[in-house]
Design an enzyme around this catalytic site. Structure first.
Site, mmCIF file in Angstrom:
data_model
loop_
_atom_site.group_PDB
_atom_site.id
_atom_site.type_symbol
_atom_site.label_atom_id
_atom_site.label_comp_id
_atom_site.label_asym_id
_atom_site.label_seq_id
_atom_site.Cartn_x
_atom_site.Cartn_y
_atom_site.Cartn_z
ATOM 1 C CD GLU A 107 -2.938 -12.063 -6.442
ATOM 2 O OE1 GLU A 107 -2.022 -12.841 -6.789
ATOM 3 O OE2 GLU A 107 -2.935 -10.999 -6.023
ATOM 4 C CB CYS A 120 -6.776 -6.683 0.062
ATOM 5 S SG CYS A 120 -7.059 -5.682 -1.242
ATOM 6 C CB CYS A 127 -10.338 -4.208 -14.266
ATOM 7 S SG CYS A 127 -11.226 -2.449 -13.952
ATOM 8 C CB CYS A 131 -6.123 2.763 -14.349
ATOM 9 S SG CYS A 131 -7.678 2.927 -13.839
ATOM 10 C CB CYS A 134 -4.162 -0.807 -13.033
ATOM 11 S SG CYS A 134 -4.922 -2.179 -12.160
ATOM 12 C CG ASN A 314 3.525 -1.823 -5.768
ATOM 13 O OD1 ASN A 314 4.448 -1.345 -4.934
ATOM 14 N ND2 ASN A 314 2.328 -1.674 -5.303
ATOM 15 C CB CYS A 357 3.094 -11.787 -6.521
ATOM 16 S SG CYS A 357 3.010 -10.948 -5.027
HETATM 17 N N1 SAH Z 1 -10.736 -0.367 -8.865
HETATM 18 C C1 SAH Z 1 -10.596 0.129 -7.797
HETATM 19 C C2 SAH Z 1 -10.144 -0.977 -6.619
HETATM 20 C C3 SAH Z 1 -8.929 -1.784 -7.098
HETATM 21 S S1 SAH Z 1 -7.419 -1.158 -7.277
HETATM 22 C C4 SAH Z 1 -9.722 1.226 -7.882
HETATM 23 O O1 SAH Z 1 -9.186 1.875 -9.000
HETATM 24 O O2 SAH Z 1 -9.857 1.983 -6.916
HETATM 25 C C5 SAH Z 1 -7.011 -0.527 -5.636
HETATM 26 C C6 SAH Z 1 -5.833 0.821 -5.607
HETATM 27 O O3 SAH Z 1 -4.563 0.156 -6.184
HETATM 28 C C7 SAH Z 1 -6.125 1.893 -6.578
HETATM 29 O O4 SAH Z 1 -6.033 2.852 -5.886
HETATM 30 C C8 SAH Z 1 -5.283 1.644 -7.720
HETATM 31 O O5 SAH Z 1 -5.153 2.765 -8.368
HETATM 32 C C9 SAH Z 1 -4.089 1.090 -7.187
HETATM 33 N N2 SAH Z 1 -3.160 0.522 -8.168
HETATM 34 C C10 SAH Z 1 -3.384 -0.252 -9.076
HETATM 35 N N3 SAH Z 1 -2.306 -0.626 -9.880
HETATM 36 C C11 SAH Z 1 -1.200 -0.106 -8.890
HETATM 37 C C12 SAH Z 1 0.143 -0.167 -9.088
HETATM 38 N N4 SAH Z 1 0.606 -0.871 -10.177
HETATM 39 N N5 SAH Z 1 0.839 0.560 -8.066
HETATM 40 C C13 SAH Z 1 0.358 1.095 -7.267
HETATM 41 N N6 SAH Z 1 -1.089 0.885 -6.956
HETATM 42 C C14 SAH Z 1 -1.927 0.616 -7.993
HETATM 43 FE FE1 SF4 Z 2 -9.593 -1.264 -12.543
HETATM 44 FE FE2 SF4 Z 2 -8.217 1.017 -12.676
HETATM 45 FE FE3 SF4 Z 2 -8.913 -0.124 -10.431
HETATM 46 FE FE4 SF4 Z 2 -7.137 -1.141 -12.106
HETATM 47 S S1 SF4 Z 2 -6.912 0.721 -10.998
HETATM 48 S S2 SF4 Z 2 -8.750 -2.266 -10.997
HETATM 49 S S3 SF4 Z 2 -7.828 -0.777 -14.063
HETATM 50 S S4 SF4 Z 2 -10.243 0.728 -11.963
#
Ligand code: SAH
Ligand code: SF4
Length: 386
Positions: A107, A120, A127, A131, A134, A314, A357
């Site tokens: 996306e 974005c 990934c 995390c 996520c 979220n 979404c």
């Molecule tokens: N992989 C990279 C960039 C993509 S994620 C990173 O982790 O930084 C972009 C941002 O969204 C990151 O700060 C991530 O931690 C956050 N994020 C991921 N899932 C989320 C969620 N469910 N609610 C809020 N923020 C989230």
């Molecule tokens: Fe990957 Fe973590 Fe970023 Fe999600 S928040 S895209 S799992 S590095």
């Protein structure tokens, strides 16, 4: 085909024997034409055709001469990824689901905000870093995007507004690498694509307005400091190693002190000495959103050149986590502000595009209301709290 052309082809293309010129940085394009025995300025002409004029048909690149165009058409192409669907929100956000080589879906989201519009951009399908909060991480890793597929998201956004025509103004003013994937785990392609974002012959976006977000792949961040000047955002999400290792597993390999040191080195390496790191902190109810976490965070970041971006979690199905209340967000924010930090935060808005979404990408369902979190990350002002 010379070996250089072959290696460029390997880098930027999986499904076609032709070199995809869309993903070549100026340096790579010059090398490409050099290998063909052509003059370097051809590279500049082709970059402008692709990224200024939005032309994909090599035959329309009229200043190249017929013979060169024919030669190019045999070995090269300009092939953006394919838009699967496009959704507009009533608040102006536009969101695309895009199919990349190998069949994966990603996306990108364009978020207009005042006089600017932040795109974005995704860097991977899925990934590997898992995390715990996520949804992209829950999918696991599927594939890296090519440089053409990364810069192609910028190209497609501009095309979708028919804005390659002169006089339509700049559609994409800012880019954040905060879509799907960990950009530093797709290093070469991300760097080539970011080079094109900054390159005047392509998009000419200022280095301050292109932001790479990482969860903390320290060796790659150290490498990035040597080759790039984009802005840096780091996904911290916890004030101590014990908690961060639960939320962001890569912390077990590169703990907070090592990560912050690497971030500091990154900005120290920049020619512009006034720059700061954006610290991203996703607030999860009862997990990392308590007053003591805020106090500990304020202590941790003392003397660290940063601003802090709070992102209320979220929710998505089976995440096991909850979004904190407005009061909890306010309290956290206040502690940091009182400690002297610049803190930005985004609250929920009735956001019709989020409803869409989950419908966008089929199997790869975005249940995280990602556009909302993109907005949060893209913000530089406190909008409202509570
Ligand atoms: N992989 C990279 C960039 C993509 S994620 C990173 O982790 O930084 C972009 C941002 O969204 C990151 O700060 C991530 O931690 C956050 N994020 C991921 N899932 C989320 C969620 N469910 N609610 C809020 N923020 C989230
Ligand atoms: Fe990957 Fe973590 Fe970023 Fe999600 S928040 S895209 S799992 S590095």
């Amino acid at each position: 085909m010379t070996s250089t052309i072959a290696s460029v082809a390997d880098q930027s293309d999986r499904e076609s024997p032709r070199v995809n010129l869309l993903g070549l940085s100026l340096r790579q394009m010059e090398q490409f034409f050099g290998d063909l025995g052509e003059k370097k300025f051809r590279a500049q002409q082709v970059l402008k055709w692709i990224h200024h004029a939005g032309v994909t048909d090599i035959n329309q690149m009229t200043n190249l001469g017929k013979a060169l165009r024919e030669k190019l058409a045999d070995i090269a192409e300009v092939r953006p990824p394919e838009i699967v669907s496009e959704h507009d929100s009533s608040d102006g956000t536009r969101k695309w689901a895009i199919r990349v080589d190998g069949g994966g879906l990603i996306e990108s989201v364009l978020i207009p905000e005042g006089g600017r519009a932040t795109l974005c951009v995704s860097s991977q399908v899925g990934c590997s870093l898992d995390c715990s909060f996520c949804s992209t991480g829950k999918q696991g890793f599927q594939s890296n995007l090519s440089a053409a597929e990364i810069i192609g998201q910028v190209w497609l956004a501009i095309k979708s507004y028919d804005a390659f025509q002169p006089g339509n103004g700049r559609i994409v003013t800012n880019v954040v690498m905060m879509g799907m994937g960990e950009p530093l785990l797709n290093f070469d392609n991300v760097v080539a694509a970011m080079d094109l974002m900054l390159e005047d012959l392509a998009y000419g976006i200022s280095k301050r307005r292109v932001t790479l977000s990482t969860s903390g792949v320290v060796p790659a961040l150290d490498r990035l400091a040597k080759v790039s000047e984009v802005s840096l955002a780091v996904s911290l999400h916890a004030p101590n190693d014990e908690l961060r290792s639960q939320l962001v597993p890569i912390n077990r390999k590169y703990p907070i002190a090592v990560l912050l040191e690497s971030c500091r080195n990154y900005i120290d390496a920049q020619s512009d000495k006034k720059r700061v790191v954006t610290v991203e902190y996703t607030l999860i109810a009862g997990i990392n959103d308590q007053r003591e976490h805020a106090v500990e965070l304020a202590g941790l970041l003392r003397d660290f050149p940063c601003k802090i971006n709070l992102i209320p979690f979220n929710t998505f199905e089976n995440s096991g986590y909850q979004r904190p209340s407005g009061n909890a967000v306010s309290r956290f924010w206040q502690v940091l502000v009182d400690a002297g930090y610049i803190v930005t935060v985004r609250t929920t808005r009735g956001d019709d595009i989020n409803a869409a979404c989950g419908q966008l990408v089929g199997q790869v369902v975005d249940r995280t209301r990602r556009s909302e979190r993109y907005r949060a990350a893209a913000e530089t002002q406190v909008i409202e709290v509570g």
